[in-house]
Design a protein around this motif. Structure first.
Motif, PDB file in Angstrom:
ATOM      1  N   UNK A   1      13.917 -10.829   6.982  1.00 53.68           N
ATOM      2  CA  UNK A   1      14.471 -10.090   8.119  1.00 53.68           C
ATOM      3  C   UNK A   1      13.472  -9.023   8.571  1.00 53.68           C
ATOM      4  N   UNK A   2      12.933  -8.322   7.565  1.00 54.73           N
ATOM      5  CA  UNK A   2      11.955  -7.288   7.894  1.00 54.73           C
ATOM      6  C   UNK A   2      10.711  -7.888   8.561  1.00 54.73           C
ATOM      7  N   UNK A   3      10.253  -9.009   8.002  1.00 57.38           N
ATOM      8  CA  UNK A   3       9.052  -9.651   8.542  1.00 57.38           C
ATOM      9  C   UNK A   3       9.300 -10.091   9.982  1.00 57.38           C
ATOM     10  N   UNK A   4      10.507 -10.654  10.184  1.00 56.81           N
ATOM     11  CA  UNK A   4      10.826 -11.132  11.525  1.00 56.81           C
ATOM     12  C   UNK A   4      10.829  -9.980  12.534  1.00 56.81           C
ATOM     13  N   UNK A   5      11.412  -8.856  12.143  1.00 52.97           N
ATOM     14  CA  UNK A   5      11.467  -7.763  13.104  1.00 52.97           C
ATOM     15  C   UNK A   5      10.062  -7.189  13.337  1.00 52.97           C
ATOM     16  N   UNK A   6       9.197  -7.252  12.306  1.00 55.61           N
ATOM     17  CA  UNK A   6       7.800  -6.820  12.481  1.00 55.61           C
ATOM     18  C   UNK A   6       7.092  -7.704  13.501  1.00 55.61           C
TER      19      UNK A   6
ATOM     20  N   UNK B   1       0.860  -1.183   0.000  1.00 59.51           N
ATOM     21  CA  UNK B   1       0.000   0.000   0.000  1.00 59.51           C
ATOM     22  C   UNK B   1       0.900   1.238   0.000  1.00 59.51           C
ATOM     23  N   UNK B   2       1.503   1.482  -1.098  1.00 61.99           N
ATOM     24  CA  UNK B   2       2.313   2.695  -1.248  1.00 61.99           C
ATOM     25  C   UNK B   2       3.658   2.618  -0.540  1.00 61.99           C
ATOM     26  N   UNK B   3       4.474   3.634  -0.770  1.00 61.01           N
ATOM     27  CA  UNK B   3       5.809   3.693  -0.190  1.00 61.01           C
ATOM     28  C   UNK B   3       5.747   4.474   1.112  1.00 61.01           C
ATOM     29  N   UNK B   4       6.081   3.842   2.228  1.00 60.15           N
ATOM     30  CA  UNK B   4       5.974   4.544   3.513  1.00 60.15           C
ATOM     31  C   UNK B   4       6.859   5.795   3.569  1.00 60.15           C
ATOM     32  N   UNK B   5       8.013   5.736   2.897  1.00 58.10           N
ATOM     33  CA  UNK B   5       8.927   6.896   2.929  1.00 58.10           C
ATOM     34  C   UNK B   5       8.216   8.121   2.350  1.00 58.10           C
TER      35      UNK B   5
ATOM     36  N   UNK C   1      15.556   2.901   8.535  1.00 55.82           N
ATOM     37  CA  UNK C   1      14.336   2.181   8.936  1.00 55.82           C
ATOM     38  C   UNK C   1      14.408   0.683   8.621  1.00 55.82           C
ATOM     39  N   UNK C   2      15.498   0.274   7.979  1.00 60.39           N
ATOM     40  CA  UNK C   2      15.684  -1.160   7.689  1.00 60.39           C
ATOM     41  C   UNK C   2      14.854  -1.630   6.521  1.00 60.39           C
ATOM     42  N   UNK C   3      14.415  -0.677   5.666  1.00 62.85           N
ATOM     43  CA  UNK C   3      13.557  -1.078   4.551  1.00 62.85           C
ATOM     44  C   UNK C   3      14.331  -1.718   3.404  1.00 62.85           C
ATOM     45  N   UNK C   4      15.669  -1.692   3.504  1.00 60.93           N
ATOM     46  CA  UNK C   4      16.449  -2.356   2.464  1.00 60.93           C
ATOM     47  C   UNK C   4      16.830  -3.781   2.829  1.00 60.93           C
ATOM     48  N   UNK C   5      16.502  -4.151   4.062  1.00 63.38           N
ATOM     49  CA  UNK C   5      16.821  -5.520   4.496  1.00 63.38           C
ATOM     50  C   UNK C   5      16.004  -6.528   3.690  1.00 63.38           C
TER      51      UNK C   5
ATOM     52  N   UNK D   1      15.787  15.416  -0.158  1.00 65.77           N
ATOM     53  CA  UNK D   1      16.587  14.947  -1.290  1.00 65.77           C
ATOM     54  C   UNK D   1      16.551  13.431  -1.383  1.00 65.77           C
ATOM     55  N   UNK D   2      16.930  12.965  -2.556  1.00 61.54           N
ATOM     56  CA  UNK D   2      16.961  11.516  -2.782  1.00 61.54           C
ATOM     57  C   UNK D   2      17.920  10.846  -1.826  1.00 61.54           C
ATOM     58  N   UNK D   3      19.076  11.482  -1.556  1.00 62.13           N
ATOM     59  CA  UNK D   3      20.075  10.903  -0.659  1.00 62.13           C
ATOM     60  C   UNK D   3      19.495  10.755   0.741  1.00 62.13           C
ATOM     61  N   UNK D   4      18.788  11.818   1.178  1.00 56.81           N
ATOM     62  CA  UNK D   4      18.189  11.758   2.513  1.00 56.81           C
ATOM     63  C   UNK D   4      17.131  10.647   2.592  1.00 56.81           C
ATOM     64  N   UNK D   5      16.409  10.548   1.509  1.00 56.57           N
ATOM     65  CA  UNK D   5      15.400   9.471   1.470  1.00 56.57           C
ATOM     66  C   UNK D   5      16.054   8.106   1.580  1.00 56.57           C
ATOM     67  N   UNK D   6      17.139   7.926   0.824  1.00 50.45           N
ATOM     68  CA  UNK D   6      17.837   6.637   0.851  1.00 50.45           C
ATOM     69  C   UNK D   6      18.389   6.361   2.242  1.00 50.45           C
ATOM     70  N   UNK D   7      18.894   7.418   2.903  1.00 50.98           N
ATOM     71  CA  UNK D   7      19.432   7.248   4.251  1.00 50.98           C
ATOM     72  C   UNK D   7      18.320   6.817   5.212  1.00 50.98           C
TER      73      UNK D   7
END
Lengths: 328, 327
Positions: A62-67, A30-34, A54-58, A43-49
């Motif tokens: 891994x993400x599911x487990x932490x959820x 449901x959309x991009x939380x960022x 937030x661990x969204x690149x894991x 900026x794009x860099x800040x978004x990537x950071x």
């Protein structure tokens, strides 16, 4: 018995995990939380950071487990819309919903069983026919229409009961605010409780009636009469107890749907419960709240099912493991 | 003769249906003396069970007793108030049903069901009722009765359950026990035991028994007198020995001829041609006339009432009404 409980608990955990997966998927699809967290000039860099922080690149697992790990501790994150911890939001709204569900559940059960037994025992009476006819309306009218009709009759025309809100509430304990202890709170509860419970009541009533008629035809009821037991003992001691076995299941499951269906009633009566909160969250795509609501409803269903299964054991001795002498 | 324990006079039971009123019992009369065992035989649908149900006043509506009288020790019981009739059921007339697997409430222990029944009728304490219940279970042959009384019905086998049912029927010390095919649903090996228990315990307590069955062998061994029902009517009634050895009604004769015996060297059993008429198609005159090889003109015209044949026998057949002509 213990093995049974452990098995059921294990099944419950699996169900919860499956629901957690669905809830979690909400975040991803449901959309991009960022996008909903940052402003337009980020900026794009800040978004990537931020994404990385937030661990969204894991990886997915891994993400599911932490959820799941955080959800198990009651941490569902921060509401996008209200910028408050989700758990706090839900806990502040939950008492309103639980009180409404509890009262309408009790209403549905008492009147459902009462009318069901009455119409089964007095099958040919005019009152039974009247109840059965009216119950058809209860089954076929949608909840919101019943709510609106009740508001029109009792709040607008007769001016007897309030049409919206919860009335005055007083705190009981740390986070529970109850409307049951004030006059206006109780008055406010009547219409929504009836609206929410009417369908369940007619369902329970029809079930009790059908089961009771079935039981009254059995040999052991005939034999109980032949033993000269009073009508009271036969109807309420023998017949009703046997009727209750299937009724317990349905009633338990209905309690779950009362809580889930409270969304509509809460909207009609502007009841400040979790159902109304959920509807708002859907409008604003407030994913953490939606996910937490989903998990909460699933948890309630799972717990109720477990209790229903245990009640079975209490009512029906045939399900209990025999004490090693079923040999004769 | 002393006043009978139970006296059924011209009993009529009717069931209204869409196709008209069905007469399930049509003017049946018989007596049961105190302590006597009356066998009641007939084919399925002859009205045996309905007679029993009518006596204890439990005919299911819309069925009803449409005529006749039922007397218990000189008091009419077919027209008394429901509460008075409830006190008769269990207390004065006990009943044993056919299927022990379904006669007991599965959700209550045997103790609960026995104590409840005893205390509905007798003014005794819970403890006293329990003591009586244990003694009675022991008497009907439940091993370790004091322990097993707290078991649920599903802990018992069919034969054991029927013993429990007998205990339940007898626990308020009735004067009459109506046993409606008490062994039909049981294993052949336990049938005889159950009949023995029932017979012995009733004899001990001086209770009369109305034994409904279609097993002539059981009747021959157990009953003092036997009543034969056909299509809701009484065909013949009399002492069991006379009826079995010298059946007079052609239907009873056919019934006796159909019992296999080892002594007889016949190849085939006798069978009665045709089948019992349905309740909505009972012929004019004698109900048995289409199947009777002795039927004559009067049998098709007039319905025979049971004729007194001496020594307590009554036979509903015109063959015995012809002056100077016997069977």
């Amino acid at each position: 018995m213990l093995a049974f409980i452990i098995r059921r608990l294990f099944q419950s955990v699996i169900v919860m995990l499956a629901v957690a997966l669905v809830s979690f998927s909400l975040f991803r699809f449901v959309g991009d939380p960022i996008a909903s967290m940052v402003g337009q000039e980020t900026t794009l860099a800040e978004r990537a950071a931020l994404r990385d922080a937030l661990g969204l690149n894991d990886p997915f697992l891994v993400q599911f487990w932490s959820f799941v790990a955080r959800a198990a501790q009651g941490d569902f994150g921060i509401s996008y819309r209200l910028q408050q911890p989700v758990m706090e939001l839900i806990l502040s709204r939950l008492p309103a919903t639980l009180e409404l569900a509890m009262i309408s559940g009790i209403f549905a059960f008492l009147f459902g069983v009462g009318f069901g037994v009455y119409t089964a025992l007095k099958r040919r009476g005019w009152l039974s026919n009247a109840i059965m006819t009216v119950s058809l309306i209860g089954v076929s009218l949608p909840t919101f229409l019943i709510g609106v009709l009740l508001i029109w009759v009792f709040a607008v025309e007769l001016q007897m009961l309030p049409s919206f809100g919860r009335g005055d509430v007083v705190p009981v304990g740390d986070w529970w605010r109850t409307g049951l202890l004030t006059q206006s709170g109780r008055m406010s509860l009547i219409l929504p409780a009836i609206t929410l419970g009417l369908y369940q009541m007619t369902l329970i009533m029809r079930l009790v009636r059908a089961e009771m008629l079935e039981v009254l035809r059995t040999d052991y009821i005939k034999f109980a009469r032949a033993r000269g037991l009073t009508n009271r003992a036969v109807n309420f001691g023998h017949a009703l107890k046997n009727t209750m076995v299937p009724v317990i299941t349905i009633t338990g499951l209905q309690l779950g749907s009362i809580i889930a269906f409270s969304i509509i009633t809460e909207t009609v009566f502007q009841w400040p419960g979790v159902g109304a909160l959920f509807i708002r969250s859907v409008q604003f795509v407030d994913v953490p709240v939606m996910a937490a609501y989903l998990m909460l409803i699933a948890l309630i269903f799972v717990v109720i099912n477990l209790i229903v299964d245990l009640l079975y054991y209490a009512v029906d001795p045939r399900l209990r493991v025999s004490r090693s002498h079923a040999r004769h | 003769m002393a006043e009978p324990l139970l006296s059924v006079r011209d009993l009529v039971v009717e069931f209204p249906t869409r196709k008209g009123v069905l007469r399930a019992i049509d003017k049946v009369s018989f007596d049961i003396a105190e302590g006597e065992v009356l066998g009641m035989v007939g084919e399925s649908g002859a009205g045996k069970s309905i007679t029993g149900t009518a006596i204890i006043g439990l005919i299911e509506p819309p069925g009803r007793i449409a005529g006749g009288e039922i007397w218990l020790k000189g008091k009419r019981i077919d027209n008394i108030a429901p509460e008075a009739m409830r006190r008769v059921r269990g207390r004065r007339i006990g009943m044993v049903f056919q299927d022990p697997l379904t006669s007991l409430n599965p959700l209550y222990t045997v103790a609960q069901q026995l104590i409840e029944t005893i205390r509905s009728h007798l003014d005794v304490s819970e403890k006293e009722a329990r003591a009586r219940a244990v003694a009675l279970l022991d008497r009907v042959g439940i091993p370790a009765a004091a322990r097993r009384i707290d078991d649920y019905p599903h802990h018992f086998s069919g034969g054991m359950r029927q013993r429990v049912v007998i205990a339940l029927a007898l626990c308020a010390e009735p004067e009459l026990v109506i046993a409606d095919e008490p062994t039909t649903a049981l294993d052949v090996s336990v049938q005889a035991q159950i009949i023995d228990v029932l017979k012995e315990i009733c004899a001990e307590r001086g209770a009369a028994v109305m034994l409904i069955t279609h097993d002539m062998g059981v009747i021959a061994e157990t009953a003092d007198r036997v009543a034969v029902l056909y299509a809701g009517r009484l065909a013949e009634i009399g002492p069991v020995r006379d009826v079995i050895q010298k059946a007079e009604h052609p239907y009873t004769q056919g019934l006796m001829g159909s019992i296999p015996t080892l002594a007889q060297e016949s190849d085939r059993l006798v069978q009665i041609p045709g089948s019992m008429p349905r309740l909505n198609a009972i012929p004019e005159g004698c109900a048995f006339n289409p199947r009777c090889e002795h039927a004559f003109e009067r049998c098709f015209r007039e319905r025979p009432d049971p004729l007194d044949r001496g020594t307590g026998r009554r036979v509903a057949c015109w063959l015995y009404d012809r002056v100077g002509a016997g069977a």
